[in-house]
Design a protein around this motif. Structure first.
Motif, mmCIF file in Angstrom:
data_model
loop_
_atom_site.group_PDB
_atom_site.id
_atom_site.type_symbol
_atom_site.label_atom_id
_atom_site.label_comp_id
_atom_site.label_asym_id
_atom_site.label_seq_id
_atom_site.Cartn_x
_atom_site.Cartn_y
_atom_site.Cartn_z
ATOM 1 N N UNK A 187 7.738 63.271 66.553
ATOM 2 C CA UNK A 187 8.841 63.288 65.593
ATOM 3 C C UNK A 187 8.346 63.454 64.162
ATOM 4 N N UNK A 188 7.067 63.191 63.908
ATOM 5 C CA UNK A 188 6.502 63.281 62.561
ATOM 6 C C UNK A 188 5.802 64.621 62.315
ATOM 7 N N UNK A 189 6.067 65.596 63.152
ATOM 8 C CA UNK A 189 5.425 66.902 63.005
ATOM 9 C C UNK A 189 5.816 67.561 61.686
ATOM 10 N N UNK A 190 4.822 67.818 60.864
ATOM 11 C CA UNK A 190 5.041 68.497 59.580
ATOM 12 C C UNK A 190 3.678 69.044 59.152
ATOM 13 N N UNK A 206 -2.584 62.423 62.492
ATOM 14 C CA UNK A 206 -2.799 62.900 63.855
ATOM 15 C C UNK A 206 -1.508 62.736 64.648
ATOM 16 N N UNK A 207 -0.767 63.827 64.781
ATOM 17 C CA UNK A 207 0.543 63.812 65.420
ATOM 18 C C UNK A 207 0.421 64.326 66.849
ATOM 19 N N UNK A 208 1.114 63.638 67.774
ATOM 20 C CA UNK A 208 1.158 64.138 69.149
ATOM 21 C C UNK A 208 1.880 65.487 69.164
ATOM 22 N N UNK A 209 1.301 66.452 69.819
ATOM 23 C CA UNK A 209 1.827 67.807 69.793
ATOM 24 C C UNK A 209 2.858 68.034 70.890
ATOM 25 N N UNK A 213 4.017 73.562 70.186
ATOM 26 C CA UNK A 213 3.418 73.390 68.866
ATOM 27 C C UNK A 213 2.468 74.535 68.542
ATOM 28 N N UNK A 214 2.398 74.876 67.264
ATOM 29 C CA UNK A 214 1.492 75.933 66.822
ATOM 30 C C UNK A 214 0.051 75.426 66.725
ATOM 31 N N UNK A 215 -0.106 74.106 66.707
ATOM 32 C CA UNK A 215 -1.442 73.515 66.629
ATOM 33 C C UNK A 215 -1.659 72.622 67.857
ATOM 34 N N UNK A 216 -2.203 73.188 68.888
ATOM 35 C CA UNK A 216 -2.417 72.457 70.130
ATOM 36 C C UNK A 216 -3.726 71.667 70.078
ATOM 37 N N UNK A 217 -3.749 70.535 70.782
ATOM 38 C CA UNK A 217 -4.941 69.692 70.859
ATOM 39 C C UNK A 217 -5.694 69.951 72.149
ATOM 40 N N UNK A 218 -6.974 69.621 72.137
ATOM 41 C CA UNK A 218 -7.729 69.660 73.381
ATOM 42 C C UNK A 218 -7.440 68.388 74.184
ATOM 43 N N UNK A 219 -7.937 68.311 75.389
ATOM 44 C CA UNK A 219 -7.629 67.189 76.291
ATOM 45 C C UNK A 219 -8.102 65.860 75.719
#
Length: 275
Positions: A187-190, A206-209, A213-219
Motif C-alpha cells: 500500500x506504500x508503493x511510491x 523497502x516496500x513489498x512488491x 510492480x515495475x521494480x520486482x525483488x529477488x527471492x
C-alpha cells in the motif's frame, strides 16, 4: 502493577521537572500523577480513567479528584503527553543499532457501521475507511505507526479513515537515522518517494512488491520483507487487545487522546520489558 506504576510516575516526574521547572506546589494532584493515572488506565483498566483514579487514591495516596477536573487537567497536558511520547521514540531510535523499522496502519472505529447515521462524535464521509485485511468498512480513524524491528512504536500519525496509507506516509515527518531500512507493505508503493528517501535521507524504503510492480525483488529480498513485517502485525494485535468494546469519548479530541494513551502505554511497557 505497583512496580509499573512507580516506574511511570518516576519517568513522568523527572521529565516534567526538567521541561517545566516552575510548578505550582499548591496543587493537590501533580501533572505527573495525572499522566501516570492516564497511562495506567490504558494499560490495566481498558481506558476507564475514573476507576483508575480510585485505584490511585486507594493504593498510592493520590488526592481525591472528580472526573471533570481530571479530564480538564488531562486535556491540558495532551501536548505534553505527545512530546514525551515522541521524545521516548527518539531515544529508542538511538538505541536501535539494527536500524530496521516497520510501518503500517490499523483502523480505530468510533462506532459500528449500523450506527454511523446516529454518530455524534464524527460527521463526515472522510472518516469512512476500508480495512483490507478484514475486508470490511469502518467509520473512524486510521493510525499510522512506525516501530522498531522488535515491534516497539517510535512514531505515529492519526488520519481520517479514508486517507490512503501512501498519502499518510507523504504527510509524516520521518526522522530516521541515516542508513536505516523502513519495511512497508504494497500500500506504500511510491517509486519517487523511495528514491527521495534514499537520496536525501539515506533511508531505504523497502516496500513489498505487487505482481505487476515495475521494480520486482529477488527471492531473498521478498523473504526478508515478509519476515520483518510480521512483527508489526503482532504489535497491533497487542495494542488493540487493550481497547474496550467501545472507546468512550465526548469529543473527537478526547477519543484521539485515548488512542494515543493506548499506544503510549504499550510502548512504555515494551520498553520496560526489554531493558
Amino acid at each position: 502493577m505497583t512496580d509499573y506504576t512507580i516506574a511511570i510516575y518516576c519517568f513522568m516526574d523527572d521529565y516534567l521537572k526538567i521541561s517545566q521547572p516552575h510548578i505550582d506546589i499548591r496543587r493537590k494532584v501533580s501533572d505527573a500523577e495525572i499522566l501516570t493515572t492516564a497511562l495506567l488506565s490504558a494499560q490495566y483498566f481498558y481506558g476507564n480513567q475514573h476507576t483508575t483514579c480510585q485505584y490511585m487514591q486507594q493504593h498510592h495516596g493520590m488526592a481525591k479528584i472528580d472526573k471533570s477536573n481530571f479530564n480538564r487537567h488531562l486535556h491540558r497536558l495532551s501536548n505534553t503527553l505527545i512530546r514525551i511520547f515522541l521524545a521516548l521514540g527518539e531515544s529508542l531510535k538511538q538505541l536501535n543499532t539494527a536500524s530496521r523499522y516497520l510501518i503500517d496502519s490499523f483502523p480505530v472505529a468510533v462506532c459500528k457501521n449500523i450506527r454511523i447515521g446516529r454518530c455524534k462524535l464524527l460527521k463526515h464521509e472522510s472518516y469512512r475507511g476500508y480495512n483490507a485485511s478484514k475486508r470490511q468498512y469502518f467509520y473512524g480513524f486510521k493510525v499510522q505507526v512506525v516501530t522498531t524491528a522488535d515491534g516497539i512504536p517510535v512514531d505515529y500519525l492519526i488520519t481520517a479513515g479514508s486517507i490512503h496509507d501512501n498519502t499518510a506516509l507523504q504527510a509524516m515527518s520521518l526522522y530516521l537515522p541515516q542508513g536505516s531500512e523502513l519495511y512497508a507493505d504494497s500500500a506504500y508503493t511510491h517509486y519517487e518517494l523511495e528514491d527521495l528517501y534514499e537520496e536525501c535521507d539515506q533511508v531505504r524504503l523497502l516496500v513489498e512488491r505487487k505482481s505487476n510492480s515495475k521494480r520486482q525483488d529477488n527471492a531473498a529480498m521478498r523473504f526478508l520483507k515478509k519476515h520483518y513485517r510480521k512483527r508489526i502485525e503482532t504489535c497491533f494485535s497487542q495494542v488493540t487487545a487493550r481497547f474496550p468494546g467501545k472507546i468512550h469519548a465526548v469529543t473527537p479530541q478526547g477519543f484521539l487522546l485515548k488512542v494515543v494513551l493506548f499506544l503510549f502505554a504499550f510502548t512504555f511497557n515494551k520498553t520496560l520489558s526489554t531493558t
